[in-house]
Structures are given as structure tokens and as C-alpha cells.
Design an enzyme around this catalytic site. Structure first.
Site, PDB file in Angstrom:
ATOM      1  N   CYS A  77      -3.071  -0.177  -0.883  1.00 38.69           N
ATOM      2  CA  CYS A  77      -3.905   0.078   0.245  1.00 38.69           C
ATOM      3  C   CYS A  77      -3.171  -0.212   1.727  1.00 38.69           C
ATOM      4  O   CYS A  77      -2.372  -1.035   1.952  1.00 38.69           O
ATOM      5  CB  CYS A  77      -5.259  -0.738   0.125  1.00 38.69           C
ATOM      6  SG  CYS A  77      -5.914  -0.486  -1.382  1.00 38.69           S
TER       7      CYS A  77
ATOM      8  N   GLY B 111      16.902  -0.080   8.340  1.00 37.11           N
ATOM      9  CA  GLY B 111      15.996  -0.924   9.256  1.00 37.11           C
ATOM     10  C   GLY B 111      15.711  -2.241   8.554  1.00 37.11           C
ATOM     11  O   GLY B 111      16.236  -3.495   8.668  1.00 37.11           O
TER      12      GLY B 111
ATOM     13  N   ARG C 220     -10.984  -5.089  -2.369  1.00 44.99           N
ATOM     14  CA  ARG C 220      -9.843  -4.266  -3.012  1.00 44.99           C
ATOM     15  C   ARG C 220      -9.952  -4.990  -4.381  1.00 44.99           C
ATOM     16  O   ARG C 220      -9.005  -5.008  -4.864  1.00 44.99           O
ATOM     17  CB  ARG C 220      -8.271  -4.627  -2.252  1.00 44.99           C
ATOM     18  CG  ARG C 220      -8.198  -4.084  -1.010  1.00 44.99           C
ATOM     19  CD  ARG C 220      -6.882  -4.127  -0.422  1.00 44.99           C
ATOM     20  NE  ARG C 220      -6.923  -5.588  -0.181  1.00 44.99           N
ATOM     21  CZ  ARG C 220      -5.623  -6.342   0.128  1.00 44.99           C
ATOM     22  NH1 ARG C 220      -4.632  -5.765  -0.067  1.00 44.99           N
ATOM     23  NH2 ARG C 220      -5.715  -7.524   0.653  1.00 44.99           N
TER      24      ARG C 220
ATOM     25  N   HIS D 294      13.565   4.124  -3.697  1.00 47.45           N
ATOM     26  CA  HIS D 294      12.210   4.041  -4.301  1.00 47.45           C
ATOM     27  C   HIS D 294      12.549   3.677  -5.980  1.00 47.45           C
ATOM     28  O   HIS D 294      11.403   3.357  -6.567  1.00 47.45           O
ATOM     29  CB  HIS D 294      11.505   5.901  -4.369  1.00 47.45           C
ATOM     30  CG  HIS D 294      11.196   5.881  -3.134  1.00 47.45           C
ATOM     31  ND1 HIS D 294      12.136   6.843  -2.119  1.00 47.45           N
ATOM     32  CD2 HIS D 294      10.361   5.578  -2.140  1.00 47.45           C
ATOM     33  CE1 HIS D 294      11.616   6.929  -0.970  1.00 47.45           C
ATOM     34  NE2 HIS D 294      10.687   6.273  -0.843  1.00 47.45           N
TER      35      HIS D 294
HETATM   36  N1  GLN Z   1      12.680   1.076  10.109  1.00 45.57           N
HETATM   37  C1  GLN Z   1      11.654   1.287   8.913  1.00 45.57           C
HETATM   38  C2  GLN Z   1      12.171   0.530   7.472  1.00 45.57           C
HETATM   39  O1  GLN Z   1      13.305   0.398   7.274  1.00 45.57           O
HETATM   40  C3  GLN Z   1      11.700   2.713   8.306  1.00 45.57           C
HETATM   41  C4  GLN Z   1      10.491   2.718   7.316  1.00 45.57           C
HETATM   42  C5  GLN Z   1      10.068   4.172   6.889  1.00 45.57           C
HETATM   43  O2  GLN Z   1      10.821   5.037   7.245  1.00 45.57           O
HETATM   44  N2  GLN Z   1       8.955   4.295   6.340  1.00 45.57           N
HETATM   45  O3  GLN Z   1      11.557  -0.346   6.827  1.00 45.57           O
END
Ligand code: GLN
Ligand code: ZN
Length: 763
Positions: free
Chosen positions: A525, A441, A21, A703
Site C-alpha cells: 500500500c 540512488g 490495512r 526486482h
Molecule cells: N533514486 C530512487 C532510488 O534509487 C529511484 C527509485 C525509482 O526509480 N523508483 O530509490
């Protein structure tokens, strides 16, 4: 055009992040201003020249160039044609600064949108075009790299995204008039391709590969016309190198016949995804004076090639085309570099695998067998055959208990009772407020958690000490959620490095690699696990954490699992049985885990399926079969519980349009879904699909580092209430919080709780 020389054994592209990498390290140092332009460019130069050397030493006749990229090849193409948005070019700075601004954004200037590259887990940047876009041959990258490779004595084959796919992957910029289609710019773009072809020829390319993977998906007659027009036009140029048009990720179908009737010299075709394409090629008379670059080595999975099957396929083409060369089905961008480095893998499993370097050798071997005769490479063929036979015969890959249990499952085992009954039972059992608040989560992964994991892996910290750090973190996260006032809590997933790898490490039938990195986007990655045998669950995988979290609070704690489709999508999966069968095995393991969570007193269990859309086949006539098994796998995993146990699912990362009926068919009690960026539009779409269970539209775009205020979230929730009865709504972020930091997450969650309280007060 001189009389074309056969392309010879080749691959459609090669990994570019570096075996260790190196590109990731260089990019991150550059962005952090620890190294300058010159150093970054030098790393790139070394990576590509090393790649050419590796390929050439392994015996490739024609070496792909311009498959290296500092970030993404679609972005490269937009930059090459001077088609980056003005918001990026106007920032000033060097070309590289503009390029990275488009890739990653800069201060207040948003980046280009990023989306999945066909049905892979690679993400490209979406060019933005408008009627005002003027294309020029602005960049020199493919030309420079061709000259560079030529100077080093290779036979370079520049690889450039083809004009039609480039336009089809682009989107109208925000100022484009409604109804504007980027494809309408084709005639403006083609002269620039003509200039590029000429420049590539002058730089020493005798053949150029133009990639048109968009034609492995369904295409309208107008789009097929655009393809015909393009290659008629480019092919009729006199001063140009040979043109090889490549399609991959599926059968080209109609596009094959269109391309065969244009004056291009070669077609590269994926013969792995659909072996029937061999028949289409063998019976297409217009290929008689062309070259077929036969993709019989799987470019995106990691198994050794069955040489007899592959040779059988290419041999059939010998009579129908003027020249036949052996290649990979697609670029090797999607596989790691070298399996020989995986010294920790079971040597037997390792012997079944081929990463990029091994695939290059397979291509060379097959091409020699085809052109020099099998006898010339007899010993190598025998060795290749022995490995494949060993894998086919490996009886220990089978687990008869798992198979018998799957046989014994009845259709009703993948069905829950009536939703109204379940909803009532859950209301009584959980006693949640109107519009309950929760998270998806994961909580931010702190320095301490990351350090403990690294120390544990390196043997500096023992299992008990590691566990203690995780337990402390779970406790902290539970206390924080209580204090913020969330209704349904999570344990925060500190013990998970990755939502698929965590399960793969504990399930039988999976192996992890040490160096098997594959680019996901830019400097990111992933290391997909290898699913090589029947899937078995030795024991509970998550119960200890959920139970511990639940022991700390009287509020319900949601158990957190990854669904079967997502586990498959983010692994390298076995190719010796239908994906649907493998999905059922994973589903059974998750079903057992769901059962154990329920027995441990966990009353809400979430099974994440963010990759549901990603595996959707490119061809619409294959959608139904896929969605059937995907939905069945999810339901198998989640249907073994009492009516009072609440099943959640979570979806993100995509446009859900085509899979909305399938989301409904998952029959989860509660579905949380990314929605903040599209301002809740997905709720109308769900309504249209007849969805009538509970839904948690994301109201916090995780995001972005931005912290949404309580008023903003309240607005979003009010929009949601207009679309869906409030009794069916939940309030939650768009996705997990692990990529964010506490300084953003804490206030955002407080605002979320405040907003939900305001909605309740409205009533
Ligand atoms: N349970 C995961 C989290 O909260 C779900 C992640 C995802 O949807 N990519 O990180
Ligand atoms: Zn998500």
C-alpha cells in the site's frame, strides 16, 4: 429477465485492504505461515461484509460485490475461468496456494508479470493465454459472495471484469505461436460468461456489472467488433440478470455507441474524466430504454464534489435514458477509506476532502437530489456547496511569489546549451573513466535505519540523534562504494521513507495523511500526499545529505531528486487548475533545489522520472499535450545549471516505446533506464528514436533476489556496446537498491565493477 429495477445510487467498487490495512497484515502472516487458510479467509470475509455494511448504511441501493480480492481482481478473473498457467496449477497444494504462486512465484516458478492498471498506480497480474487455453467456470468467488451478501439482506451487484477487457489485458504465454492474440479466444470464453451470469442470477443478483475499462483507450475496429459481438451474445441470453457494462478512466467514445446498440440494460460511464461524454450520452437515441449509471463523483481523486456541476450533468441525461442512477466515475479502490480519521490534518483542508465513505454519501445525496428534487435535500446540498465554495475562495492557497516567478521564466530557462559543449565541459570537470559505474540512488534500508525512523516518528528519539544515525549510515554507504570501486557515488537515501513523500513533507502546498493507504499491489500500500495549494520550497531539502556525503570522498557524489511528473503521479493532485500548471510549480521548487545542490559543490544531479510513462493519457490524441508539459517541467527543473554540471535522469517500471522521443527531449546528459530483463533491447529503441546522449542501461535486475555474476553482466555490457558507442555508456543497476539486502547488493555491485573493468580492458 424481469423488467429491470433501477440500480440506484452506487459506487463501481470499494477499497479492500481494510481501514487499517488488515488485509496486508493477514496476507503477510499467512505467507509467513503464522496463520492458516481459515484465518486468512475469515479476515477477507470480515473485510467484505464490513464494506457492504458501510456502503449500505450510507444509503447505497445496490452494493458492489466481488470487488474484494485476496490479491488482485485480474488474477481473480483468470482463476475464476480456470486459466492460470500450468506452471502454477501443477505445483499442487490448495487453490489458495496456486493463486498465490501465480501472484508471487514459488521457489523456481516465476509469478505472472505485473503491470500498471491503465493510468493508475495500481498493478495487476497479467494472465498468460495460449491457443491451448480452455476456459471453465472453475471458481465460485463471485457466486459465493453474491449469495453471502444476499443472505445478509443486501442487494448485491456482482462486479466481474468483462470478457473483452480480460482478453485485451492478457498476454500470449511463452509457448504460444508468434502472432497469437488472446482476443482470438473470445468465442471460447463467452459460453463460460453465460454460465457465470446464470449462476449469479441463481445466487440472487438482479444485475451484474461487467467492467470494460479497456474501451476508455484507443481501440481498433476489430476490437470494437469484439465488444459488439460480446454484448449481443450475452444480452440475447434469456436466463440472466440485468447487465451493466462499465467503462472508466476516460470517455468511451465509439464504444459508447456500440454498447448502446446491444441488448444490455445499463451503461456505467465516467463523466469526470471528460465532461463532454454527457453530450455524447444525451444525443444517443439508442439509450432511450436503458439505464445510465452516471459517474459524476470522482472515484480516483479525493476532493469533495461540486454538487451543482455534478447535478447539472446528470440532469441532462434524464430525458435521454429510461433510468439514471448516480455513481462514482470508477472503483473507489484508488482512494482511502475515511477522511474523518485524519485528525492531524488542518481541519479546513480536511473539510475539502472526500475519501471512499464520504464519496458514498455524495453519491446518495446526488441521487436523491436528482430523483426527489433538490428541495428534499436542500440542507445537505447547501452544506456540500459551502465546502466547495470555501475551497474555491481560499486565497491562502495562492502564492503570488511563485506565480510571479513562473510568469517571469522565459522559454530559454527551460533549455540548456549545446550538448557537445556540455559533454566536453563535463569531461574536463569530472574526469570519469570509460563506462563509469554508478547506482540509481538508494541503498538497502537496514533494520537500524528503519527503527531509527520509527523511533523518531514516535518521539522516542530526538531529531539530533536521528540525524546522527542517518549520517553514520551515509558514511558507511560512501565507504562501501569506495571500497567496491564505483566511480560516481550516492549518499544512499537512508533518510527517505519514500521518494515522493520525502519531498511532499518539506514542500508547501502538500499535506500528508495518517491513514490514507491505497493498494498499490497485493499487500503493498502507499499513502499518497495531498497536493492542495501552490507549491513552495521553504529551503533546501536534500543539500545537507549530499554535501555531507561529498565531504567524505574525492569521487563525485550524485545529488538525488524526484522529478515533477513523478511527484504528481504519486500524489493526489488539485483539480482546480490544469495539471500542467501544477507541474510547473513543482518544477520550480526542484529547480531551486538543483541550484542549491550545484552551489554546494555537487557536480552531478539526478532527477528521477520513473512515472513519466504512467501519466501518459490513454487516448493517443492527448499524448502530445501531456508529453509537452511533462518534458517542459523536467527541463525547467534541470536547465538552471552550468554546462559542466551533469544532469542525470532515471526511468523504470514500464515499456518505454511510446515515450522514447520524450525521453530524448528531456535532454538529460545521462539517462539510466531499466533494461536487464529485456536484455538491452531498449538501446536499439533509443537509437531508433535518435537518442544520442549518454545512457546507463540497467544490468542488474533489482526486482529479483538473484545476484548476477560478473560474466553475465559483462555479456550484457558487451551487448550494450554493440548498440551504443562505449563512450556514451554507463554501467548501473536497473533501479534503486532499497528493497534488496546487503548480502545480494554487495556482490552484485562488485560484479558490476569487475564487468566494467573487463569492458575497459577490451579496448
Ligand atoms: N533514486 C530512487 C532510488 O534509487 C529511484 C527509485 C525509482 O526509480 N523508483 O530509490
Ligand atoms: Zn527505478
Amino acid at each position: 429477465m424481469n423488467a429491470p429495477q433501477r440500480i440506484g445510487p452506487t459506487v463501481l467498487g470499494y477499497p479492500r485492504v481494510g481501514p487499517d490495512r488488515e488485509l496486508k497484515a493477514a496476507l503477510e502472516s499467512f505467507w509467513a505461515q503464522r496463520v492458516d487458510h481459515a484465518e486468512l479467509l475469515e479476515v477477507g470475509r470480515r473485510l467484505r461484509t464490513d464494506a457492504w455494511q458501510r456502503m449500505s448504511e450510507a444509503g447505497l441501493a445496490s452494493v458492489p460485490v466481488n470487488t474484494f480480492s485476496h490479491y488482485d481482481h485480474v488474477l481473480d478473473t483468470a482463476h475464476l475461468f480456470g486459466a492460470l498457467p500450468e506452471r502454477h496449477t501443477a505445483l499442487g497444494g490448495s487453490e489458495l496456494d496456486t493463486y498465490f504462486a501465480a501472484a508471487r512465484g514459488a521457489d523456481d516458478t516465476p509469478a505472472l508479470e505485473m503491470t500498471k492498471w491503465f493510468d493508475t498506480n495500481y498493478h495487476y497480474l497479467v494472465p498468460e493465454l495460449s491457443p491451448d487455453t480452455r476456459f471453465t467456470l472453475h471458481g465460485t468467488k463471485p457466486v459465493d459472495e453474491t449469495r453471502e451478501a444476499r443472505g445478509l439482506g443486501y442487494r448485491p451487484r456482482p462486479v466481474v471484469l468483462g470478457p473483452v477487457t480480460f482478453l485485451l489485458l492478457s498476454k500470449p504465454s511463452s509457448d504460444a505461436p508468434a502472432g497469437f492474440s488472446p482476443l482470438s479466444l473470445l468465442d471460447r470464453l463467452l459460453p463460460v460468461y453465460v454460465d457465470l451470469l446464470r449462476a449469479l442470477q441463481e445466487a440472487g443478483a438482479d444485475v451484474v456489472q461487467l467492467d470494460e475499462p479497456a474501451f476508455a483507450a484507443d481501440r481498433s475496429p476489430a476490437e470494437l467488433d469484439a465488444l459488439r459481438h460480446t454484448y449481443q451474445r450475452l444480452g440475447s441470453e434469456v436466463r440472466r440478470p440485468g447487465i451493466c457494462v462499465a467503462t472508466y478512466f476516460g470517455p468511451p467514445r465509439e464504444a459508447l455507441h456500440v454498447l448502446a446498440r446491444t441488448p444490455v440494460e445499463a451503461l456505467a460511464v465516467d463523466l469526470v474524466s471528460d465532461p463532454d461524454t454527457v453530450d455524447a450520452l444525451a444525443t444517443e437515441p439508442a439509450l432511450r430504454d436503458k439505464e445510465i449509471v452516471a459517474g459524476v463523483v470522482d472515484g480516483r481523486n479525493i476532493w469533495r464534489t461540486d454538487v451543482d456541476t455534478a447535478l447539472g450533468r446528470v440532469a441532462r441525461l434524464l430525458g435521454s435514458a429510461d433510468r439514471v442512477s448516480v455513481s462514482t466515475s470508477c472503483s473507489l479502490l484508488h482512494v482511502p477509506y475515511d477522511v474523518e480519521r485524519e485528525t492531524a490534518l488542518d481541519p479546513r483542508v480536511r473539510s475539502w476532502l472526500a475519501f471512499a465513505d464520504q464519496k458514498v454519501r455524495e453519491v446518495v445525496l446526488l441521487d436523491r437530489a436528482l430523483h426527489e428534487g433538490r428541495d428534499a435535500v436542500d440542507a445537505d446540498l447547501a452544506a456540500a456547496r459551502a465546502v466547495v465554495t470555501d475551497r474555491t475562495r481560499a486565497t491562502d492557497l495562492r502564492d503570488n511569489t511563485v506565480r510571479a516567478r513562473l510568469e517571469a521564466l522565459r522559454p530559454e530557462d527551460a533549455r540548456r546549451g549545446d550538448y557537445a559543449v556540455r559533454a566536453a565541459a563535463q569531461r574536463d570537470a569530472l574526469r570519469l573513466p570509460l563506462m563509469p559505474t554508478t547506482t540509481i540512488g538508494s541503498f538497502p534500508q537496514t533494520q537500524e535505519v528503519r527503527r531509527a525512523r520509527a523511533d523518531h516518528r514516535a518521539g522516542r528519539v530526538d531529531a539530533d540523534a536521528y540525524r546522527q544515525v542517518m549520517r553514520d549510515e551515509v558514511e558507511r554507504v560512501v565507504r562501501l562504494q569506495e571500497e567496491i570501486g564505483l566511480d560516481v557515488l550516492v549518499h544512499g537515501e537512508p533518510e527517505r521513507n519514500d521518494m515522493v513523500q520525502y519531498f511532499a513533507e518539506q514542500l508547501g502546498g502538500f499535506a500528508a495523511t495518517e491513514h490514507g493507504w491505497v493498494q498499490s499491489y497485493g499487500s503493498r500500500c502507499v499513502r499518497p500526499p495531498v497536493l492542495y495549494g501552490d507549491v513552495t520550497r521553504g529551503g533546501p531539502m536534500t543539500v545537507e545529505w549530499a554535501r555531507y556525503a561529498q565531504s567524505l570522498t574525492t569521487k563525485p557524489v550524485k545529488g538525488m531528486l524526484t522529478g515533477p511528473v513523478t511527484i504528481l503521479a504519486w500524489s493526489f493532485v488539485r483539480d482546480d487548475q490544469p495539471l500542467a500548471d501544477t507541474a510547473r510549480q513543482v518544477a520550480l521548487a526542484i529547480r531551486d533545489e538543483v541550484h542549491d545542490l550545484e552551489s554546494a559543490g555537487i557536480r552531478i544531479i539526478q532527477v528521477d522520472e520513473p512515472a513519466l510513462r504512467e501519466l501518459l493519457p490513454l487516448r493517443s490524441d492527448e499524448h502530445k499535450a501531456y508529453l509537452d508539459w511533462a518534458v517542459t517541467a523536467f527541463r525547467m527543473a534541470t536547465s538552471g545549471v552550468a554546462a559542466s554540471t551533469q544532469i542525470h535522469t532515471h526511468l523504470c517500471y514500464s515499456e518505454f516505446g511510446e515515450v522514447l522521443p520524450a525521453i530524448d527531449a528531456l535532454d538529460a546528459d545521462v539517462t539510466s533506464i531499466e533494461a536487464a530483463r529485456s536484455r538491452m533491447e531498449v538501446l536499439d529503441d533509443l537509437n531508433d528514436a535518435g537518442f544520442s546522449r549518454a545512457v546507463g542501461p540497467g544490468v542488474y535486475d533489482i526486482h529479483s533476489p538473484r545476484v548476477p555474476g560478473a560474466a553475465e553482466i559483462t555479456d550484457l555490457l558487451r551487448t550494450a556496446v554493440d548498440a551504443v558507442p562505449v563512450e556514451r555508456l554507463w554501467a548501473n543497476p536497473d533501479c534503486g537498491l532499497k528493497t534488496r539486502g546487503y548480502p545480494e547488493v554487495e556482490p552484485a555491485l562488485r560484479h558490476l565493477v569487475t564487468a566494467a573493468e573487463r569492458i575497459r580492458a577490451d579496448r
